[in-house]
Design a protein around this motif. Structure first.
Motif, PDB file in Angstrom:
ATOM      1  N   ALA B  38     -34.725  -2.737  66.283  1.00 17.01           N
ATOM      2  CA  ALA B  38     -35.011  -1.652  67.116  1.00 17.01           C
ATOM      3  C   ALA B  38     -35.222  -2.092  68.546  1.00 17.01           C
ATOM      4  O   ALA B  38     -35.577  -1.277  69.377  1.00 17.01           O
ATOM      5  CB  ALA B  38     -35.907  -0.590  66.962  1.00 17.01           C
ATOM      6  N   HIS B  39     -35.312  -3.477  68.863  1.00 19.92           N
ATOM      7  CA  HIS B  39     -35.699  -3.816  70.085  1.00 19.92           C
ATOM      8  C   HIS B  39     -34.767  -3.455  71.115  1.00 19.92           C
ATOM      9  O   HIS B  39     -35.029  -2.734  72.083  1.00 19.92           O
ATOM     10  CB  HIS B  39     -35.640  -5.440  70.156  1.00 19.92           C
ATOM     11  N   GLY B  40     -33.184  -3.302  71.237  1.00 19.13           N
ATOM     12  CA  GLY B  40     -32.205  -2.855  72.102  1.00 19.13           C
ATOM     13  C   GLY B  40     -32.805  -1.260  72.305  1.00 19.13           C
ATOM     14  O   GLY B  40     -32.525  -0.929  73.261  1.00 19.13           O
ATOM     15  N   GLU B  41     -33.265  -0.662  71.122  1.00 17.14           N
ATOM     16  CA  GLU B  41     -33.379   0.837  71.483  1.00 17.14           C
ATOM     17  C   GLU B  41     -34.514   1.018  72.269  1.00 17.14           C
ATOM     18  O   GLU B  41     -34.776   2.101  72.827  1.00 17.14           O
ATOM     19  CB  GLU B  41     -33.545   1.329  69.986  1.00 17.14           C
ATOM     20  N   LEU B  42     -35.622   0.155  71.932  1.00 18.68           N
ATOM     21  CA  LEU B  42     -36.742   0.087  72.962  1.00 18.68           C
ATOM     22  C   LEU B  42     -36.387   0.040  74.334  1.00 18.68           C
ATOM     23  O   LEU B  42     -36.876   0.812  75.045  1.00 18.68           O
ATOM     24  CB  LEU B  42     -37.760  -0.913  72.565  1.00 18.68           C
ATOM     25  N   VAL B  43     -35.512  -0.959  74.788  1.00 22.63           N
ATOM     26  CA  VAL B  43     -35.121  -1.329  75.933  1.00 22.63           C
ATOM     27  C   VAL B  43     -34.315   0.122  76.399  1.00 22.63           C
ATOM     28  O   VAL B  43     -34.537   0.607  77.681  1.00 22.63           O
ATOM     29  CB  VAL B  43     -34.163  -2.465  76.170  1.00 22.63           C
ATOM     30  N   LEU B  44     -33.500   0.558  75.623  1.00 18.26           N
ATOM     31  CA  LEU B  44     -32.802   2.021  76.092  1.00 18.26           C
ATOM     32  C   LEU B  44     -33.849   3.024  76.314  1.00 18.26           C
ATOM     33  O   LEU B  44     -33.581   3.819  77.305  1.00 18.26           O
ATOM     34  CB  LEU B  44     -31.734   2.372  75.017  1.00 18.26           C
ATOM     35  N   LEU B  45     -34.792   3.134  75.501  1.00 15.83           N
ATOM     36  CA  LEU B  45     -35.654   4.033  75.859  1.00 15.83           C
ATOM     37  C   LEU B  45     -36.364   4.017  77.261  1.00 15.83           C
ATOM     38  O   LEU B  45     -36.450   5.094  77.841  1.00 15.83           O
ATOM     39  CB  LEU B  45     -36.790   4.026  74.615  1.00 15.83           C
ATOM     40  N   ALA B  46     -36.735   2.891  77.473  1.00  7.26           N
ATOM     41  CA  ALA B  46     -37.214   2.802  78.992  1.00  7.26           C
ATOM     42  C   ALA B  46     -36.177   3.035  79.892  1.00  7.26           C
ATOM     43  O   ALA B  46     -36.397   3.571  80.976  1.00  7.26           O
ATOM     44  CB  ALA B  46     -37.652   1.362  79.212  1.00  7.26           C
ATOM     45  N   ALA B  47     -34.889   2.875  79.761  1.00  6.12           N
ATOM     46  CA  ALA B  47     -33.742   3.268  80.530  1.00  6.12           C
ATOM     47  C   ALA B  47     -33.581   4.494  80.838  1.00  6.12           C
ATOM     48  O   ALA B  47     -33.716   5.455  81.883  1.00  6.12           O
ATOM     49  CB  ALA B  47     -32.463   2.735  80.197  1.00  6.12           C
TER      50      ALA B  47
END
Lengths: 324, 289, 239
Positions: B38-47
């Motif tokens: 889910a790491h990429g999704e965490l990045v996207l959440l910040a975006a």
């Protein structure tokens, strides 16, 4: 126990569902779609349970099977029912490219398969000559009239996919009972012990991957003729990986009927309830279910339910249970 | 020649950003042997948080950083908490768990923000920079590259020169020995997830100012991050940087000389080759078991 | 029937085996002796295929077995046991033997009578349906280890300290069992044991290992009179 549940389930699917829902195209179509998921879920669980391999890439087999069958029927006039089988063979052949990944340990295998699935998806989008590219393939032939029965209807399609899933379950059952199944079961925790008595461990894993890919490909092929349309983003969609994993984990991927029951439950609840509640992003529930199951009951719901059920009878059944 | 130089230059800038995306995943993988899908999704959440702040208040999206960090650190720690609940076969089950959490995040974002595509409204980021008379980049790309390098450098320093950092390093190299030396492995793991959250938040805001965002991107970012982590080998920070720059350059060259849709194919193929030929990564020591 | 020539094994700089050669004749029982770490088990590992040698050759009945995979060697007729028993988990004792028959025999046939006969011969018949990994006592685990190897129907059986850790009575019984098995199935054997009495009792010939080298090879009684062998046993470093 497991066999009884499977038999009961199949009885309901063969008699109950057509009888009660047979004239409702919408509902029978929904159950058929759930069975498509169920088919992939069974194939996924077979690889996970017997082969000990977690795959994030079954969408690749689904897509390859779908396109193989669609192209054969459209461009070469191959009969649809033959093409379904060849679709499975195509998926098996595509799995040969993944064979090198069998050397990798658990999580690395899972990641490698995920990468393979992405590669297949990109290739399908780029190979426009064969797959119609992003534009897709239209008017793929429907399932034909065979022995006086029109399988092109919703109900006909339902019967066909039900037969496919049943055949898969029977195959799974016999593999699991066979000496192959015993050896595979032993390989989980004691690979050296099995290899030292002559079990060709890698070969058995290869066979499981081929069988799982074949099953998934055949289901993908069925789907292509059932909805008569394909595009790479759809045929290789992560959905074909996500739904089956959730279904198998939810129902219990170490059981025979768990993945099927899981698929029916998850898909129908998703389509009938959550899709209406949350028009966009209803798959959120799938993620919650998957995460919840892994934490609370990684072996799925079915074993929990059967445990509750059998514990009551445990005393007088103990003798029998040892042989089951 | 000029085209090649430009392609490599763009690729290197991209690689710096990829390093920022990947390093959080690599850090957690190093300490806990858990690959957070889910790491990429965490990045996207910040975006998306940066987008929300910019579109609601009109201020510079970089100023959204504190909120993004707070939210993403919290999300990262929740993931840690849930992962820790897994008792059996954690290596594989955590993969399925975080895969599920990724689905939750992607669909949550889809639910709140719809499937529309967003990018920053601030023109400042889009302006061109010319380096050495001939190499072109956008301001935002250079910014992401510099932030990426600083974050990786800072992390490297932190792991080697602070007490918490050393604790994380010793837990990742030998959990039992670290325990015997009086360290609390769970605490070190908590720190690594928190830092992974900080890094994901940085990466997310950079993603928003350099590129366009929509929900499926999270999954691609995750794939890119674990590709780089596997290339790098067990949680090696310099390895992450080299792996990320490599992937960036490969993608830059493929995009320039073939087409952008094939760039992912190229990096994926490199990943598989490395995985199959050198399972412990380009810079990894042989895995100890 | 088995010919080991100039075998060497290196583990990251440590020379586990150096230029080791020995032979086993048909229907012979060969004992491998020597202190811990001398290379006995490493030799077994090379023969069964879990360790790849750095140099040397091994032929078994005409097959160059170093080129064969682990499972092929089993079908050639080489069976082995491990010092720490390796039951197949999640299977019953009988199922353990079914798998061994199915995959160990070249023709892949499973013969229930044969399985019963083997279980009988190692006194495990009464435990046939027990779970192999969890429901056996130490002697029974050792017996299963031998039974599993027998079920692959070997011509050469390699036993790695199957008697170690057993108390005197069961040791004697088990030794007799092994002798009976050897007669019944006319096997060749290689036996690793520490106990000199056991070696004398069972073996036709011994090969003595020390520091990865073969330091003696011959008749048991004579060999144990060899001063170098005695020195290696009392733990002195050879000059």
């Amino acid at each position: 126990m497991n066999i009884k549940i499977s038999a009961l389930m199949l009885g309901v699917m063969y008699l109950g569902v057509p009888f009660f829902l047979g004239d409702n195209d919408y509902l029978i179509g929904l159950v058929a779609s759930a069975l498509i998921i169920a088919g992939v879920a069974v194939a996924w669980a077979l690889l996970g349970n017997l082969g000990g391999m977690v795959s994030f890439g079954h969408a690749a087999f689904f897509g390859v099977g779908a396109y193989t069958s669609a192209v054969l029927t459209m461009d070469y006039g191959v009969p649809v029912f033959v093409a379904l089988v060849v679709g499975g063979v195509g998926a098996s052949l595509s799995s040969i490219f993944m064979m090198p990944a069998l050397r990798l340990r658990g999580p690395y295998f899972a990641l490698a398969i995920l990468a393979y699935a992405e590669i297949f998806k990109i290739l399908a989008t780029e190979a426009t000559g064969l797959t119609g590219g992003a534009g897709g393939l239209l008017s793929i032939p429907s399932l034909p009239v065979f022995a006086g029965v029109d399988f092109g209807t919703k109900l006909g399609g339902y019967i066909v996919i039900l037969n496919i899933v049943t055949l898969m379950l029977i195959t799974y059952y016999f593999i699991r009972r066979s000496s192959y199944g015993l050896a595979l079961k032993a390989m989980h925790d004691s690979e050296l012990a099995t290899r030292i008595v002559g079990v060709p461990a890698t070969y058995l894993k290869v066979v499981m991957l081929l069988v799982s890919a074949f099953m998934t490909g055949a289901v993908g092929a069925f789907n292509a003729h059932y909805i008569n349309f394909l595009e790479p983003d759809y045929a290789f969609s992560g959905t074909w990986t996500v739904f089956p994993i959730v279904a198998a984990i939810f129902g219990g991927y170490r059981t025979l009927s768990g993945p099927v029951l899981g698929a029916l439950f998850i898909y129908l609840v998703d389509q009938l309830v959550f899709k209406n509640l949350i028009p966009q992003g209803h798959q959120l529930i799938l993620g919650v279910m998957l995460a919840g199951m892994i934490i609370l009951s990684p072996s799925g719901l079915l074993p929990v339910i059967t445990n509750l059920f059998t514990r009551k009878k445990a005393d007088n059944k103990r003798g029998e249970a040892q042989h089951a | 020649m000029e085209l090649t130089a430009q392609a490599i230059f763009t690729g290197l800038l991209m690689g710096g950003f990829y390093g920022l995306v990947a390093v959080g995943l690599a850090l957690v993988f190093g300490t806990m042997k858990v690959i957070n899908l889910a790491h990429g999704e965490l990045v996207l959440l910040a975006a998306y948080i940066a987008y929300a702040v910019e579109s609601q208040t009109g201020i510079n999206p970089l100023l959204a950083m504190p909120i993004a960090m707070a939210v993403v650190i919290a999300a990262s720690l929740i993931t840690f908490y849930l992962t820790n609940k897994i008792k059996k076969d954690r290596e594989l089950n955590s993969l399925i768990l975080t895969f599920g959490l990724g689905i939750v995040l992607t669909n949550g974002l889809l639910m709140v923000f719809s499937a529309d595509i967003y990018s920053t409204q601030s023109a400042w980021f889009m302006e061109g920079l010319v380096i050495a008379d001939s190499l072109f980049s956008m301001r935002s790309e250079m910014l992401a590259f510099v932030v990426g390098l600083c974050a990786l450098g800072g992390l490297y320093w932190w792991l080697n020169h602070t007490w918490h950092g050393r604790a994380i390093r010793s837990v990742s190299s030998n959990r039992d020995a670290a325990k015997l030396m009086g360290m609390n492995p769970t605490k070190a793991e908590l720190w690594s997830w928190a830092i992974a959250g900080v890094l994901a938040a940085l990466a997310g805001v950079m993603l928003y100012v350099t590129s366009v965002i929509h929900p499926p991107i999270g999954h691609s970012l995750t794939i890119k991050a674990f590709i780089i982590t596997v290339l790098a080998g067990m949680g090696s920070i310099p390895g992450v940087l080299v792996g990320a720059l490599m992937i960036g350059v490969i993608e830059g060259l493929t995009t320039t000389f073939f087409q952008s849709s094939l760039s992912e194919l190229a990096s994926m193929t490199v990943f598989l080759l490395v995985l199959l030929v050198m399972p412990s990564g380009l810079f990894g020591k042989k895995a100890g078991h | 029937m088995l010919k080991v020539e100039n075998l060497s094994v290196n583990f990251g700089g440590v020379r586990a085996l150096q230029d080791v050669s020995f032979e086993v004749q048909t229907h012979e029982v060969l004992g491998l002796v020597g202190p811990n770490g001398a290379g006995k088990t490493t030799s077994f590992n090379v023969l069964s295929g879990t360790v790849r040698p750095t140099a040397g050759s091994v032929t078994y009945e005409g097959h160059d077995i170093l080129k064969s995979s682990m499972h092929q060697r089993v079908t050639f007729g080489i069976g082995r046991t491990f010092q720490i028993p390796q039951p197949m988990h999640e299977l019953s004792v009988r199922e353990n033997l079914i798998v061994a028959q199915r995959f160990g025999r070249p023709d892949g046939k499973v013969k229930q009578e044969r399985i019963d006969e083997i279980l009988e011969s190692v006194n495990l018949l009464h435990k046939a349906e027990a779970d192999a990994a969890t429901e056996l006592a130490l002697t029974e685990r050792k017996a299963l280890e031998v039974a599993k190897a027998l079920a692959t129907e070997p011509t050469l059986l390699m036993l790695d300290e199957v008697l170690a850790g057993l108390e005197t009575t069961s040791k004697k019984l088990f030794m007799q069992t092994l002798k009976n098995i050897r007669e019944k199935y006319s096997l060749s054997m290689i036996v690793i044991e520490h106990d000199i009495e056991t070696i004398m009792n069972m073996c036709d010939r011994v090969v003595v290992f020390n520091f990865g080298k073969v330091i003696a090879d011959g008749d048991p009684e004579e060999t144990f009179r060899n001063p170098e062998v005695v020195r290696s046993y009392t733990g002195e470093v050879p000059a």
